[in-house]
Design an enzyme around this catalytic site. Sequence first.
Site, PDB file in Angstrom:
ATOM      1  CD  GLN A  68      41.025  46.791  37.480  1.00  8.31           C
ATOM      2  OE1 GLN A  68      41.402  45.967  38.539  1.00  8.31           O
ATOM      3  NE2 GLN A  68      41.658  46.454  36.179  1.00  8.31           N
ATOM      4  CB  CYS A  80      43.740  43.612  38.125  1.00  8.83           C
ATOM      5  SG  CYS A  80      44.466  42.556  36.788  1.00  8.83           S
ATOM      6  CG  ASN A 138      37.743  42.564  41.872  1.00  8.59           C
ATOM      7  OD1 ASN A 138      38.755  42.789  41.155  1.00  8.59           O
ATOM      8  ND2 ASN A 138      36.564  41.783  41.298  1.00  8.59           N
TER       9      ASN A 138
END
Length: 472
Positions: A92, A98, A414
């Site tokens: 990102q 996110c 992530n």
Amino acid sequence: MLRPAGQWQAEGMTIPTDTAHEADTAASLHTPLDERVVTRWRDAFLADPSAVRSMNAVTRTAIDEVAINRARLIDTRRSMSHRLDDWAATNQKKSGRCWLFAALNLLRNDARRVLEIKDFEFSQNHAMYWDKIERANYFLGDMIELAGTDPDDRLLAFLLEQLMGDGGQWNMEVSIFTKHGAVPKEVMPETESSSNTARMNAALRTQLRRGARMLRSAVASGASGDQLRALKEDVLADTHRILTIHLGVPPVEFEWQWNDDQKGFHRAGTFTPQSFLAQYTSIDLRDYVCLVDDPRPEHAKGTTLTVAHLGNVVAGDAVVYLNVDIDVMKQVAAQTIADGEPVWFGCDVGAQMLRTDGVWAADLFDYAGVYGVDLTTTKEERVRFGESAMTHAMLFTGVDLGDDGAPRRWRVENSWGVENGDRGFYTMDDSWFDEYVFEVVVRKDRLPAELRAALATEPIELPAWDPMGALA
């Protein structure tokens, strides 16, 4: 020496508990800092060898390197009994997207099987574009609704201050994907501003606050409904212009063709964003529910919660949480992963995290031991006093179940690139889940019957500034 949390001590002072003396007590305690007391503190500090050793270490080394619990770090291994991911982590960059990355990572897990492209990505820029313009429209509607309030009204001030952040919640992205669909990343690729949103967001905030002022003035001048709608549309047109300069023009339709991982060529024809999402994913986003752990006892487990003025698409899905025990969240999330589907979740990401190694554990850092100060707090206390809230959303892609079936560790995709952890995948000790995970998104049909029934109840509405309204 460590003092137990909550123990009040004051030299030569008795803290009164009689409410009749509250005003006098407040006045007597709101006093200038006494230099003699500071001198005693300094002398006591220099006479404490452990305090001096900690000072010598921390003044030359980052506190996390001094406080790290090496045994816990070594024990938090990456292997999992159930692991789904064999793809690359996304990035990102300098944005707060996110929640959109996590949801699109969930959707791409479905699409990649159909397309037979391991590292296929949906356009995160496309999703953010529509969230921003929809959120601008939502905000201006709030400004018209609140036009008669005092300029210092807490709700008005909160909405003006929180304007145009990048974060969001599950139901907000359901609203975006349902209305606007999704496209392959190559159709609406990243721009400098989608990956680095600060200047774009600043310009949008300036534009929308100016619009809020104009709408309030128009209401005060007795403008008609038609006049207010026209003014709102003018403000949105300028907002759209700014946004599109930063992010580009989203496609109305596009031609889609691709090479799969076996070098096979496919030409599928022309799609709209809505038809593309429907064609290449089978997930019905409205089949999912956001389970949360609100630790405050006044919000009973088994009840639904919502947050006033939290949303992006007018007439879209309301943000609704089902408050459940943390063990229920773990059980349903673990079973979902074991059955082959990743799980979207939200947490307080920065606490007890070693980013370079990609590890979370509740006792990963012994700050209290370094400082000689008791820092113990409960999850409820952290929520009540502004210490903890949902700050980040990610995707569970694995779980390590013990012989008893209980989770021991969790694997996390992530959206911070591939530099840290296991090429962007992180490992969470189960102790961290208890303390810092706040929400998971699962299919409704995985819930026990009594919790499914609770979804039909009227949610408790929390104020806009409630911690459960934090945007991941």
